[in-house]
Design a protein around this motif. Sequence first.
Motif, PDB file in Angstrom:
ATOM      1  N   TRP A 109      39.240  42.335  34.520  1.00  0.00           N
ATOM      2  CA  TRP A 109      37.970  41.610  34.334  1.00  0.00           C
ATOM      3  C   TRP A 109      36.782  42.504  34.718  1.00  0.00           C
ATOM      4  O   TRP A 109      35.767  42.536  34.007  1.00  0.00           O
ATOM      5  CB  TRP A 109      37.982  40.342  35.177  1.00  0.00           C
ATOM      6  N   ALA A 110      36.895  43.214  35.830  1.00  0.00           N
ATOM      7  CA  ALA A 110      35.813  44.091  36.267  1.00  0.00           C
ATOM      8  C   ALA A 110      35.565  45.205  35.257  1.00  0.00           C
ATOM      9  O   ALA A 110      34.412  45.538  34.943  1.00  0.00           O
ATOM     10  CB  ALA A 110      36.135  44.678  37.644  1.00  0.00           C
ATOM     11  N   LEU A 111      36.632  45.790  34.712  1.00  0.00           N
ATOM     12  CA  LEU A 111      36.475  46.832  33.695  1.00  0.00           C
ATOM     13  C   LEU A 111      35.802  46.268  32.439  1.00  0.00           C
ATOM     14  O   LEU A 111      35.025  46.966  31.774  1.00  0.00           O
ATOM     15  CB  LEU A 111      37.833  47.437  33.345  1.00  0.00           C
ATOM     16  N   ALA A 112      36.100  45.016  32.125  1.00  0.00           N
ATOM     17  CA  ALA A 112      35.478  44.391  30.954  1.00  0.00           C
ATOM     18  C   ALA A 112      33.967  44.285  31.123  1.00  0.00           C
ATOM     19  O   ALA A 112      33.219  44.380  30.140  1.00  0.00           O
ATOM     20  CB  ALA A 112      36.080  43.002  30.722  1.00  0.00           C
ATOM     21  N   GLN A 113      33.510  44.096  32.354  1.00  0.00           N
ATOM     22  CA  GLN A 113      32.070  44.017  32.600  1.00  0.00           C
ATOM     23  C   GLN A 113      31.375  45.340  32.289  1.00  0.00           C
ATOM     24  O   GLN A 113      30.166  45.374  32.039  1.00  0.00           O
ATOM     25  CB  GLN A 113      31.798  43.631  34.051  1.00  0.00           C
ATOM     26  N   PHE A 131      34.402  36.063  22.180  1.00  0.00           N
ATOM     27  CA  PHE A 131      34.995  36.062  23.514  1.00  0.00           C
ATOM     28  C   PHE A 131      35.562  37.442  23.839  1.00  0.00           C
ATOM     29  O   PHE A 131      36.313  38.018  23.053  1.00  0.00           O
ATOM     30  CB  PHE A 131      36.114  35.026  23.604  1.00  0.00           C
ATOM     31  N   ASN A 132      35.225  37.956  25.011  1.00  0.00           N
ATOM     32  CA  ASN A 132      35.803  39.193  25.495  1.00  0.00           C
ATOM     33  C   ASN A 132      37.134  38.853  26.160  1.00  0.00           C
ATOM     34  O   ASN A 132      37.175  38.368  27.287  1.00  0.00           O
ATOM     35  CB  ASN A 132      34.861  39.879  26.491  1.00  0.00           C
ATOM     36  N   THR A 133      38.227  39.124  25.456  1.00  0.00           N
ATOM     37  CA  THR A 133      39.550  38.721  25.926  1.00  0.00           C
ATOM     38  C   THR A 133      39.893  39.342  27.274  1.00  0.00           C
ATOM     39  O   THR A 133      40.542  38.705  28.117  1.00  0.00           O
ATOM     40  CB  THR A 133      40.613  39.111  24.885  1.00  0.00           C
ATOM     41  N   PHE A 134      39.465  40.589  27.501  1.00  0.00           N
ATOM     42  CA  PHE A 134      39.785  41.272  28.751  1.00  0.00           C
ATOM     43  C   PHE A 134      39.086  40.613  29.944  1.00  0.00           C
ATOM     44  O   PHE A 134      39.553  40.741  31.080  1.00  0.00           O
ATOM     45  CB  PHE A 134      39.397  42.746  28.661  1.00  0.00           C
ATOM     46  N   ALA A 135      37.978  39.931  29.688  1.00  0.00           N
ATOM     47  CA  ALA A 135      37.312  39.189  30.753  1.00  0.00           C
ATOM     48  C   ALA A 135      37.925  37.800  30.909  1.00  0.00           C
ATOM     49  O   ALA A 135      38.218  37.353  32.021  1.00  0.00           O
ATOM     50  CB  ALA A 135      35.812  39.084  30.467  1.00  0.00           C
ATOM     51  N   TRP A 136      38.171  37.137  29.798  1.00  0.00           N
ATOM     52  CA  TRP A 136      38.646  35.756  29.844  1.00  0.00           C
ATOM     53  C   TRP A 136      40.085  35.622  30.316  1.00  0.00           C
ATOM     54  O   TRP A 136      40.511  34.538  30.702  1.00  0.00           O
ATOM     55  CB  TRP A 136      38.449  35.097  28.476  1.00  0.00           C
ATOM     56  N   VAL A 176      28.179  26.706  32.960  1.00  0.00           N
ATOM     57  CA  VAL A 176      29.592  26.729  32.596  1.00  0.00           C
ATOM     58  C   VAL A 176      29.758  25.833  31.382  1.00  0.00           C
ATOM     59  O   VAL A 176      29.241  24.716  31.359  1.00  0.00           O
ATOM     60  CB  VAL A 176      30.488  26.227  33.754  1.00  0.00           C
ATOM     61  N   SER A 177      30.475  26.313  30.366  1.00  0.00           N
ATOM     62  CA  SER A 177      30.661  25.529  29.152  1.00  0.00           C
ATOM     63  C   SER A 177      32.024  24.851  29.154  1.00  0.00           C
ATOM     64  O   SER A 177      32.866  25.090  30.028  1.00  0.00           O
ATOM     65  CB  SER A 177      30.533  26.430  27.918  1.00  0.00           C
ATOM     66  N   ALA A 178      32.238  24.010  28.157  1.00  0.00           N
ATOM     67  CA  ALA A 178      33.525  23.332  28.027  1.00  0.00           C
ATOM     68  C   ALA A 178      34.648  24.312  27.737  1.00  0.00           C
ATOM     69  O   ALA A 178      35.810  24.043  28.066  1.00  0.00           O
ATOM     70  CB  ALA A 178      33.448  22.279  26.921  1.00  0.00           C
ATOM     71  N   ALA A 179      34.334  25.456  27.122  1.00  0.00           N
ATOM     72  CA  ALA A 179      35.385  26.417  26.773  1.00  0.00           C
ATOM     73  C   ALA A 179      36.095  26.926  28.016  1.00  0.00           C
ATOM     74  O   ALA A 179      37.330  27.065  28.029  1.00  0.00           O
ATOM     75  CB  ALA A 179      34.782  27.586  25.989  1.00  0.00           C
ATOM     76  N   GLU A 180      35.349  27.215  29.088  1.00  0.00           N
ATOM     77  CA  GLU A 180      35.979  27.688  30.318  1.00  0.00           C
ATOM     78  C   GLU A 180      36.923  26.630  30.877  1.00  0.00           C
ATOM     79  O   GLU A 180      38.052  26.930  31.278  1.00  0.00           O
ATOM     80  CB  GLU A 180      34.925  28.027  31.374  1.00  0.00           C
ATOM     81  N   GLY A 181      36.457  25.392  30.911  1.00  0.00           N
ATOM     82  CA  GLY A 181      37.308  24.321  31.413  1.00  0.00           C
ATOM     83  C   GLY A 181      38.542  24.117  30.563  1.00  0.00           C
ATOM     84  O   GLY A 181      39.643  23.904  31.086  1.00  0.00           O
ATOM     85  N   PHE A 182      38.382  24.220  29.253  1.00  0.00           N
ATOM     86  CA  PHE A 182      39.511  24.001  28.355  1.00  0.00           C
ATOM     87  C   PHE A 182      40.561  25.096  28.525  1.00  0.00           C
ATOM     88  O   PHE A 182      41.770  24.821  28.585  1.00  0.00           O
ATOM     89  CB  PHE A 182      39.017  23.962  26.905  1.00  0.00           C
ATOM     90  N   LYS A 224      28.397  34.093  28.924  1.00  0.00           N
ATOM     91  CA  LYS A 224      29.588  33.311  28.572  1.00  0.00           C
ATOM     92  C   LYS A 224      30.672  34.186  27.982  1.00  0.00           C
ATOM     93  O   LYS A 224      31.842  34.108  28.370  1.00  0.00           O
ATOM     94  CB  LYS A 224      29.210  32.210  27.581  1.00  0.00           C
ATOM     95  N   TRP A 225      30.321  35.025  27.023  1.00  0.00           N
ATOM     96  CA  TRP A 225      31.321  35.789  26.285  1.00  0.00           C
ATOM     97  C   TRP A 225      31.973  36.851  27.163  1.00  0.00           C
ATOM     98  O   TRP A 225      33.141  37.165  26.996  1.00  0.00           O
ATOM     99  CB  TRP A 225      30.684  36.436  25.057  1.00  0.00           C
ATOM    100  N   LEU A 226      31.209  37.367  28.124  1.00  0.00           N
ATOM    101  CA  LEU A 226      31.722  38.388  29.032  1.00  0.00           C
ATOM    102  C   LEU A 226      32.233  37.780  30.339  1.00  0.00           C
ATOM    103  O   LEU A 226      32.791  38.486  31.169  1.00  0.00           O
ATOM    104  CB  LEU A 226      30.611  39.400  29.335  1.00  0.00           C
ATOM    105  N   LEU A 227      32.037  36.474  30.495  1.00  0.00           N
ATOM    106  CA  LEU A 227      32.431  35.759  31.710  1.00  0.00           C
ATOM    107  C   LEU A 227      31.832  36.465  32.931  1.00  0.00           C
ATOM    108  O   LEU A 227      32.547  36.969  33.801  1.00  0.00           O
ATOM    109  CB  LEU A 227      33.959  35.676  31.826  1.00  0.00           C
ATOM    110  N   GLY A 228      30.514  36.480  32.960  1.00  0.00           N
ATOM    111  CA  GLY A 228      29.793  37.189  34.011  1.00  0.00           C
ATOM    112  C   GLY A 228      30.112  36.679  35.409  1.00  0.00           C
ATOM    113  O   GLY A 228      30.600  35.552  35.581  1.00  0.00           O
ATOM    114  N   PRO A 229      29.850  37.485  36.433  1.00  0.00           N
ATOM    115  CA  PRO A 229      30.253  37.140  37.799  1.00  0.00           C
ATOM    116  C   PRO A 229      29.642  35.845  38.330  1.00  0.00           C
ATOM    117  O   PRO A 229      30.325  35.073  39.007  1.00  0.00           O
ATOM    118  CB  PRO A 229      29.822  38.352  38.621  1.00  0.00           C
ATOM    119  N   LEU A 230      28.364  35.586  38.062  1.00  0.00           N
ATOM    120  CA  LEU A 230      27.774  34.345  38.542  1.00  0.00           C
ATOM    121  C   LEU A 230      28.308  33.138  37.768  1.00  0.00           C
ATOM    122  O   LEU A 230      28.362  32.025  38.307  1.00  0.00           O
ATOM    123  CB  LEU A 230      26.251  34.407  38.441  1.00  0.00           C
ATOM    124  N   ARG A 231      28.722  33.356  36.530  1.00  0.00           N
ATOM    125  CA  ARG A 231      29.363  32.285  35.774  1.00  0.00           C
ATOM    126  C   ARG A 231      30.719  31.941  36.401  1.00  0.00           C
ATOM    127  O   ARG A 231      31.093  30.767  36.500  1.00  0.00           O
ATOM    128  CB  ARG A 231      29.532  32.700  34.316  1.00  0.00           C
TER     129      ARG A 231
END
Length: 386
Positions: free
Chosen positions: A179-183, A210-215, A47-53, A280-287
């Motif tokens: 989010w699921a469709l973005a994957q 960044f994939n906006t539809f996921a994030w 997990v990166s700082a971007a997710e937390g921010f 990270k960019w797709l915000l994968g499920p395990l992330r």
Amino acid sequence: MTEYGEKAASRRSWEIDALRGLMLVLMTLTHLPTRLTDPLGQPFGFVSAAEGFVLLSAYMAGLVYSRIAYRKGIVQMERAFWTRAFKIYLIQAAILFFLFTVITAVGLRIDQPAVKNLVSFYLAQPLEGFVFGLLLVYEPALLDILPMYIFFLLMSPWVLAFGMRHGWWGVMAVSAAVWALAQYGLAEWLHAQAVQWLHLPVPYADTGSFNTFAWQLLWMAGLWMGASRNAPDAKPFRFPPWVLAAALALASYFFWWRHHGIHGQAPFGGDVRHNLLFDKWLLGPLRVANLVVLGILTIRFGPQLARALPRQRWLETMGAASLPVFCTHLIAVLLVLAIWGDNQLARPWWGDALLLAAVLGAMWGVGRFTQKADATPPPEEAAAAN
């Protein structure tokens, strides 16, 4: 400090400000090419700082703007969101102009590959690059967070109003579905349609990392959590012991995997398909799973840890003025790329230390200056402004 400033300071959550400040420092360490970039990248797991921010920013938006809605009405809340989005758009336009003029000129003058790669589409098609940059379609690397943030702010008034009136389960169900469709390629499909029917000249790779539809899932979750704190029947976040035990076990495992696995920040090495689970960019499920367990532990144990540790007021200062501090870090990173490139070993260790001290000092100085300049707004506006 004025009376308004004292009230604003007393109403702010210094713990959230300190966390946002920490995220800004970690992003700076990641984006500045130094010897610390790889060792301190994703320090708590995958997990990166971007997710937390983003999550913390959404939490604060839900907390502050729902308070405005309760006190002044939905119309005032919508106006506050749109004003904020327009302010950030002007900042994004100014940084783009700085990139396309000063940074590009320096990069071309000294033949800097890092800069030429950063603005390759603009160099190939200057007019289209400038126009679609202002339209937030063309998003060079590093300048793709603010456009996503603007989109979230423009979407938030309707989402927040709906959630406050009808509850958040429907909102989160739709968000999870998107989010699921973005994957499975939603963003790529929409881009292909724009190329076919609108003749969009911007390649998909230049529309932002960044994939906006996921994030948006992170933003919606943070908005919900923040708004829930102002609900008349708000209750503290509590987790049963088995959830805490599972979260601790998973967080520990992800931390060990990140720092002691044989592939470092790439969990599965060269296996691209499996790495997408942590992408990270797709915000994968395990992330997402890694972020959730860290969030559970932070909510449960963060307050006790904050009381036990000495307050880091320098982090609070940066977190309380997160937007100008974030922009300061962007400008610093662009200047470093223009002068030294993206080689992490371009300077001796003492040069890296001096560089980081100068950049972090500038970020703190901008945060401090901003706090003094914004000492007079009413509490809600002071919190929303940052």
